[in-house]
Design a protein around this motif. Sequence first.
Motif, PDB file in Angstrom:
ATOM      1  N   THR A  91      57.801  82.756  57.313  1.00  0.00           N
ATOM      2  CA  THR A  91      58.206  83.185  58.565  1.00  0.00           C
ATOM      3  C   THR A  91      58.456  84.640  58.687  1.00  0.00           C
ATOM      4  OG1 THR A  91      59.011  80.737  58.888  1.00  0.00           O
ATOM      5  CG2 THR A  91      59.702  82.502  60.440  1.00  0.00           C
ATOM      6  N   LEU A  92      59.195  85.134  57.785  1.00  0.00           N
ATOM      7  CA  LEU A  92      59.755  86.651  57.790  1.00  0.00           C
ATOM      8  C   LEU A  92      58.417  87.473  57.609  1.00  0.00           C
ATOM      9  CD1 LEU A  92      62.721  86.574  55.705  1.00  0.00           C
ATOM     10  CD2 LEU A  92      62.412  87.228  58.016  1.00  0.00           C
ATOM     11  N   GLU A  93      57.414  86.889  56.742  1.00  0.00           N
ATOM     12  CA  GLU A  93      56.093  87.797  56.511  1.00  0.00           C
ATOM     13  C   GLU A  93      55.444  87.694  57.806  1.00  0.00           C
ATOM     14  OE1 GLU A  93      54.182  85.757  53.037  1.00  0.00           O
ATOM     15  OE2 GLU A  93      55.352  86.972  51.756  1.00  0.00           O
ATOM     16  N   GLN A  94      55.336  86.543  58.400  1.00  0.00           N
ATOM     17  CA  GLN A  94      54.732  86.466  59.747  1.00  0.00           C
ATOM     18  C   GLN A  94      55.445  87.258  61.001  1.00  0.00           C
ATOM     19  OE1 GLN A  94      51.609  84.791  60.208  1.00  0.00           O
ATOM     20  NE2 GLN A  94      51.698  85.900  62.298  1.00  0.00           N
ATOM     21  N   ALA A  95      56.512  87.370  61.000  1.00  0.00           N
ATOM     22  CA  ALA A  95      57.393  88.123  61.986  1.00  0.00           C
ATOM     23  C   ALA A  95      57.214  89.617  61.838  1.00  0.00           C
ATOM     24  CB  ALA A  95      58.950  87.905  61.704  1.00  0.00           C
ATOM     25  N   ILE A  96      56.992  90.052  60.456  1.00  0.00           N
ATOM     26  CA  ILE A  96      56.863  91.428  60.025  1.00  0.00           C
ATOM     27  C   ILE A  96      55.393  91.522  60.532  1.00  0.00           C
ATOM     28  CG2 ILE A  96      56.372  92.942  58.142  1.00  0.00           C
ATOM     29  CD1 ILE A  96      58.736  91.761  56.676  1.00  0.00           C
ATOM     30  N   ALA A  97      54.536  90.952  60.167  1.00  0.00           N
ATOM     31  CA  ALA A  97      53.007  91.082  60.709  1.00  0.00           C
ATOM     32  C   ALA A  97      53.058  91.140  62.242  1.00  0.00           C
ATOM     33  CB  ALA A  97      52.025  90.168  60.171  1.00  0.00           C
ATOM     34  N   ASP A  98      53.719  90.490  62.940  1.00  0.00           N
ATOM     35  CA  ASP A  98      53.698  90.266  64.405  1.00  0.00           C
ATOM     36  C   ASP A  98      54.117  91.570  64.964  1.00  0.00           C
ATOM     37  OD1 ASP A  98      52.507  87.856  64.173  1.00  0.00           O
ATOM     38  OD2 ASP A  98      54.215  86.550  64.754  1.00  0.00           O
ATOM     39  N   ASN A  99      55.322  92.064  64.271  1.00  0.00           N
ATOM     40  CA  ASN A  99      55.970  93.256  64.952  1.00  0.00           C
ATOM     41  C   ASN A  99      55.411  94.341  64.543  1.00  0.00           C
ATOM     42  OD1 ASN A  99      58.017  91.798  66.234  1.00  0.00           O
ATOM     43  ND2 ASN A  99      59.354  91.560  64.478  1.00  0.00           N
ATOM     44  N   ASP A 100      54.291  94.441  63.622  1.00  0.00           N
ATOM     45  CA  ASP A 100      53.720  95.365  63.465  1.00  0.00           C
ATOM     46  C   ASP A 100      54.418  96.725  62.807  1.00  0.00           C
ATOM     47  OD1 ASP A 100      51.405  96.938  62.811  1.00  0.00           O
ATOM     48  OD2 ASP A 100      51.117  97.748  64.874  1.00  0.00           O
ATOM     49  N   VAL A 101      55.093  96.395  61.775  1.00  0.00           N
ATOM     50  CA  VAL A 101      56.299  97.464  61.356  1.00  0.00           C
ATOM     51  C   VAL A 101      55.350  98.596  60.863  1.00  0.00           C
ATOM     52  CG1 VAL A 101      57.779  97.980  59.416  1.00  0.00           C
ATOM     53  CG2 VAL A 101      57.865  95.991  60.734  1.00  0.00           C
ATOM     54  N   ARG A 102      54.140  98.522  60.325  1.00  0.00           N
ATOM     55  CA  ARG A 102      53.225  99.829  59.908  1.00  0.00           C
ATOM     56  C   ARG A 102      52.936 100.492  61.007  1.00  0.00           C
ATOM     57  NH1 ARG A 102      50.180  95.780  55.978  1.00  0.00           N
ATOM     58  NH2 ARG A 102      51.854  95.878  54.298  1.00  0.00           N
TER      59      ARG A 102
END
Length: 168
Positions: A91-102
């Motif tokens: 879930t955290l990985e998906q949230a990071i990917a969704d929020n486009d931290v990069r």
Amino acid sequence: MEFSIGGFNVKGWMVAVGVPVLSSISGGIYFGYDTLNRFFDAEAVVEEALGGVEDLDGRVGAMDKRVTSVETTAQRSLAETEAALIVRIQTLEQAIADNDVRGLNQKLAQLSTNMTQILEQQKVLLDLRSQVDKATTITSGLGDTLDTLKTEIDDIWKAYDELVDNPL
């Protein structure tokens, strides 16, 4: 020395030899009796201990079952916790990917540019506001002047109407 007991003549040397012999025999009998009693006591303690060992076998079996049960429960709990952690990590990985931290750096740069433009527009708006305030000040003074002029015009029309009705 010599004395007679029940028709027997007992001499001194017989007493001197008989007392230690009888004493030794009685001591041997007492020692044998005491050893036998200690043997019986030891045998009772051994039987009691063996009975306790048999009881311990039952207890060890019960404890073994409990340990196995606890191990099984712990393994299940560990597996459930591991599964829950995997889900949370995903879930955290998906949230990071969704929020486009990069891509956040680019968005921050764009936001900085937008903020600069907003500040420039705010300066223009402040200048316009000062002009509007000046115009409001001028206009509010005109309202009083217009009211005075309107009153004078109304008075002139009244006077004209009266001249028409009552000529001199």
